[in-house]
Design a protein around this motif. Structure first.
Motif, PDB file in Angstrom:
ATOM      1  N   ASN A  28       0.864  -1.175   0.000  1.00  0.00           N
ATOM      2  CA  ASN A  28       0.000   0.000   0.000  1.00  0.00           C
ATOM      3  C   ASN A  28       0.902   1.227   0.000  1.00  0.00           C
ATOM      4  O   ASN A  28       1.996   1.202   0.571  1.00  0.00           O
ATOM      5  CB  ASN A  28      -0.927   0.009   1.211  1.00  0.00           C
ATOM      6  N   ASN A  47      -4.351   1.370  -8.284  1.00  0.00           N
ATOM      7  CA  ASN A  47      -5.419   0.646  -7.601  1.00  0.00           C
ATOM      8  C   ASN A  47      -6.104  -0.341  -8.532  1.00  0.00           C
ATOM      9  O   ASN A  47      -6.361  -1.496  -8.167  1.00  0.00           O
ATOM     10  CB  ASN A  47      -6.433   1.642  -7.034  1.00  0.00           C
ATOM     11  N   ASN A  51      -4.641  -3.612  -7.311  1.00  0.00           N
ATOM     12  CA  ASN A  51      -5.579  -3.789  -6.200  1.00  0.00           C
ATOM     13  C   ASN A  51      -4.917  -3.510  -4.845  1.00  0.00           C
ATOM     14  O   ASN A  51      -5.036  -4.289  -3.900  1.00  0.00           O
ATOM     15  CB  ASN A  51      -6.182  -5.198  -6.217  1.00  0.00           C
ATOM     16  N   GLU A  53      -4.081  -0.335  -1.817  1.00  0.00           N
ATOM     17  CA  GLU A  53      -4.636   0.915  -1.294  1.00  0.00           C
ATOM     18  C   GLU A  53      -3.634   2.043  -1.501  1.00  0.00           C
ATOM     19  O   GLU A  53      -2.434   1.866  -1.272  1.00  0.00           O
ATOM     20  CB  GLU A  53      -4.977   0.765   0.190  1.00  0.00           C
ATOM     21  N   TRP A  78      -2.139   4.667   8.576  1.00  0.00           N
ATOM     22  CA  TRP A  78      -1.208   4.913   7.481  1.00  0.00           C
ATOM     23  C   TRP A  78       0.186   5.314   7.993  1.00  0.00           C
ATOM     24  O   TRP A  78       1.111   5.468   7.193  1.00  0.00           O
ATOM     25  CB  TRP A  78      -1.744   6.007   6.559  1.00  0.00           C
TER      26      TRP A  78
END
Length: 252
Positions: A28, A47, A51, A53, A78
């Motif tokens: 991510n 994304n 796939n 984030e 995050w």
């Protein structure tokens, strides 16, 4: 749980290539840069393709207030950043020191040194809290060597080299890895930015030889980041085959 990488200067060149590479590997991403429309377009692409984030944050890395505010506003989930890629950097002008432009000097110093420090201070604090992390600093052959009219740009990249060594000492007790990647000639927007949009002059920089590509550097950064926990690559200099040092390139 997917790992998280924060990449500065992700709107083009090496930063954008790193975003694709780390997304491909399932990370991510937090992507930062000044051009929000590019960040949003890149986030959507990554994304859809991988796939993963993506969080985007648009700010000018030269502004301490913008850096602090933008990073502090990230949600807590995050902030457990595994890899920080300090990629944002630039060069302005190519003049002898007596003809240098004060504004160009300020831009390079504020971006290449102070901006890197602002981000590193905040993210390294998060890494210390979580007990792990890896900071990867983008230097340059200009941080190992000096070339004619490169004066202040070379000085900023020598500073990055020194900061990389200092960070490694300071963060050693916390188990945080610190690495510098020093590329030679890479064909990106670098020369176009240096020459302030003069595409023809920028194009001539890469004529007559095969330069590195942004993806070459991104793959190198991924290799460094993917080493086992007990392995750290402190410092890596990567050049096109046709380039011997900062100022010597064999052109056909």
């Amino acid at each position: 749980m997917a790992k998280i990488a924060l990449i500065t200067g992700a709107t083009a060149g090496i930063g954008e290539a790193c975003a694709h590479t780390f997304a491909r590997e399932g990370y991510n991403l937090i992507l930062t840069g000044r051009r929000m429309e590019r960040l949003e377009a890149l986030a959507q692409t990554l994304n859809e393709k991988y796939n993963v984030e993506i969080a985007v944050s648009s700010f000018d890395i030269r502004s301490r207030q913008q850096v602090v505010k933008s990073l502090d506003e990230l949600p807590d989930n995050w902030k457990k950043i595994d890899v920080l890629v300090n990629n944002a950097g630039l060069s302005q002008g190519l003049d002898p020191v007596d003809k240098g432009n004060f504004d160009d000097w300020d831009t390079m110093i504020d971006t290449n040194i102070k901006g890197l420090l602002y981000v590193s201070k905040i993210v390294s604090g998060w890494m210390i809290t979580h007990g792990s992390g890896h900071i990867i600093n983008l230097g340059s052959i200009a941080g190992k060597d000096v070339y004619t009219n490169g004066n202040v740009y070379c000085a900023t990249k020598h500073a990055v080299d020194a900061l990389n060594k200092g960070m490694r000492l300071d963060l050693l007790p916390h188990g945080i890895k610190v690495t510098a990647i020093h590329p030679g000639a890479v064909e990106t927007e670098f020369s176009e930015v240096r020459f302030k949009g003069d595409k023809e002059r920028a194009k001539k920089v890469y004529e007559g030889f095969e330069p590195l590509l942004a993806q070459d550097i991104a793959e190198t950064i991924w290799f460094v980041a993917s080493r086992p926990a007990h392995v750290n690559i402190n410092d890596l200099l990567i050049m096109p085959t046709a380039q011997a040092n900062a100022s010597t390139i064999f052109r056909k």
